[in-house]
Design a protein around this motif. Structure first.
Motif, short mmCIF file in Angstrom:
data_model
loop_
_atom_site.label_atom_id
_atom_site.label_comp_id
_atom_site.label_asym_id
_atom_site.label_seq_id
_atom_site.Cartn_x
_atom_site.Cartn_y
_atom_site.Cartn_z
N ILE A 61 0.87 -1.18 0.00
CA ILE A 61 0.00 0.00 0.00
C ILE A 61 0.90 1.22 0.00
CG2 ILE A 61 -1.74 1.28 1.31
CD1 ILE A 61 -2.62 -1.46 2.46
N PHE A 62 0.87 1.98 -1.10
CA PHE A 62 1.78 3.11 -1.22
C PHE A 62 1.11 4.45 -0.95
CE2 PHE A 62 0.13 2.03 -5.32
CZ PHE A 62 -0.27 3.23 -5.85
N ILE A 63 -0.23 4.48 -0.95
CA ILE A 63 -0.96 5.69 -0.57
C ILE A 63 -1.43 5.47 0.87
CG2 ILE A 63 -3.02 7.09 -0.96
CD1 ILE A 63 -2.84 6.35 -3.91
N LEU A 64 -1.18 6.43 1.73
CA LEU A 64 -1.58 6.32 3.12
C LEU A 64 -3.04 6.78 3.24
CD1 LEU A 64 1.67 7.74 4.73
CD2 LEU A 64 1.10 5.36 4.20
N PRO A 65 -3.99 5.82 3.35
CA PRO A 65 -5.42 6.15 3.27
C PRO A 65 -5.90 7.19 4.27
CG PRO A 65 -5.10 3.78 3.14
CD PRO A 65 -3.77 4.39 3.48
N ARG A 66 -5.48 7.10 5.53
CA ARG A 66 -5.94 8.08 6.53
C ARG A 66 -5.49 9.48 6.17
NH1 ARG A 66 -4.08 4.46 10.98
NH2 ARG A 66 -2.39 5.95 11.08
N ARG A 67 -4.26 9.60 5.69
CA ARG A 67 -3.75 10.92 5.31
C ARG A 67 -4.47 11.45 4.07
NH1 ARG A 67 1.08 12.66 7.67
NH2 ARG A 67 1.79 11.18 9.22
N LEU A 68 -4.76 10.55 3.12
CA LEU A 68 -5.49 10.96 1.92
C LEU A 68 -6.88 11.47 2.30
CD1 LEU A 68 -5.88 11.15 -1.15
CD2 LEU A 68 -6.63 8.76 -1.10
N ARG A 69 -7.59 10.72 3.15
CA ARG A 69 -8.94 11.14 3.56
C ARG A 69 -8.89 12.49 4.28
NH1 ARG A 69 -9.65 5.70 3.68
NH2 ARG A 69 -11.51 5.03 2.57
N ALA A 70 -7.93 12.64 5.18
CA ALA A 70 -7.83 13.90 5.93
C ALA A 70 -7.56 15.07 4.99
CB ALA A 70 -6.72 13.79 6.97
N ALA A 71 -6.68 14.89 4.00
CA ALA A 71 -6.37 15.96 3.05
C ALA A 71 -7.58 16.29 2.18
CB ALA A 71 -5.17 15.58 2.19
N VAL A 72 -8.26 15.26 1.66
CA VAL A 72 -9.43 15.50 0.81
C VAL A 72 -10.52 16.21 1.62
CG1 VAL A 72 -11.31 14.34 -0.44
CG2 VAL A 72 -8.95 13.65 -0.83
N ASP A 73 -10.74 15.79 2.85
CA ASP A 73 -11.75 16.45 3.69
C ASP A 73 -11.36 17.90 3.99
OD1 ASP A 73 -13.19 14.10 3.73
OD2 ASP A 73 -12.57 13.52 5.75
N ARG A 74 -10.10 18.14 4.32
CA ARG A 74 -9.64 19.49 4.64
C ARG A 74 -9.72 20.43 3.44
NH1 ARG A 74 -4.75 18.24 5.51
NH2 ARG A 74 -3.79 19.20 3.72
N LEU A 75 -9.42 19.92 2.25
CA LEU A 75 -9.38 20.75 1.05
C LEU A 75 -10.74 20.89 0.36
CD1 LEU A 75 -6.02 19.40 -0.39
CD2 LEU A 75 -6.40 21.65 0.64
N ASN A 76 -11.70 20.04 0.71
CA ASN A 76 -12.99 20.01 0.01
C ASN A 76 -14.17 19.97 0.98
OD1 ASN A 76 -12.05 19.48 -2.95
ND2 ASN A 76 -10.88 18.07 -1.67
#
Length: 122
Positions: A61-76
């Protein structure tokens, strides 16, 4: 393993490009540039699977899912949660066995938004 660069003809006044650049130098330069752009660096073994601070189930797993979700939520924040989650699922799902195809699809999602949803900020 060092990266090999084709030898180039040196023109007067040019600095010669070395025939081999060690991977460690490429990594160090990349980390320095990303740090200057405001990105954080995490040492892989510190977030490895089966550690106290694990951020992935395995090294595949090369994308860190929790970090991706947090970034998408913060930016959108104005995009509905369901649409954000669908976009994240598309990003995390490989379309093909072909790595080049998957890289192109991922780039397209980053550059053009995820099909079927409102454009997200990454």
């Amino acid at each position: 393993m060092p990266l090999k660069i084709k030898n180039q003809t040196k023109k007067k006044g040019e600095i010669p490009i070395p025939a081999i650049i060690p991977e460690s130098e490429v990594e160090a330069a990349s980390l320095e540039i990303l740090s200057e752009l405001g990105y954080d660096y995490l040492y892989g073994p510190d977030i490895a699977p089966e550690t106290e601070d694990a951020e992935r189930e395995d090294f595949g797993i090369f994308i860190l899912p929790r970090r991706l979700r947090a970034a998408v939520d913060r930016l959108n924040p104005k995009i509905p949660a369901g649409a954000r989650e669908e976009a994240i699922k598309k990003v995390l799902r490989a379309e093909s066995q072909d790595l080049v195809h998957n890289n192109r699809a991922f780039h397209s999602m980053l550059a053009n938004g995820v099909d079927g949803s409102r454009p997200l900020q990454w």
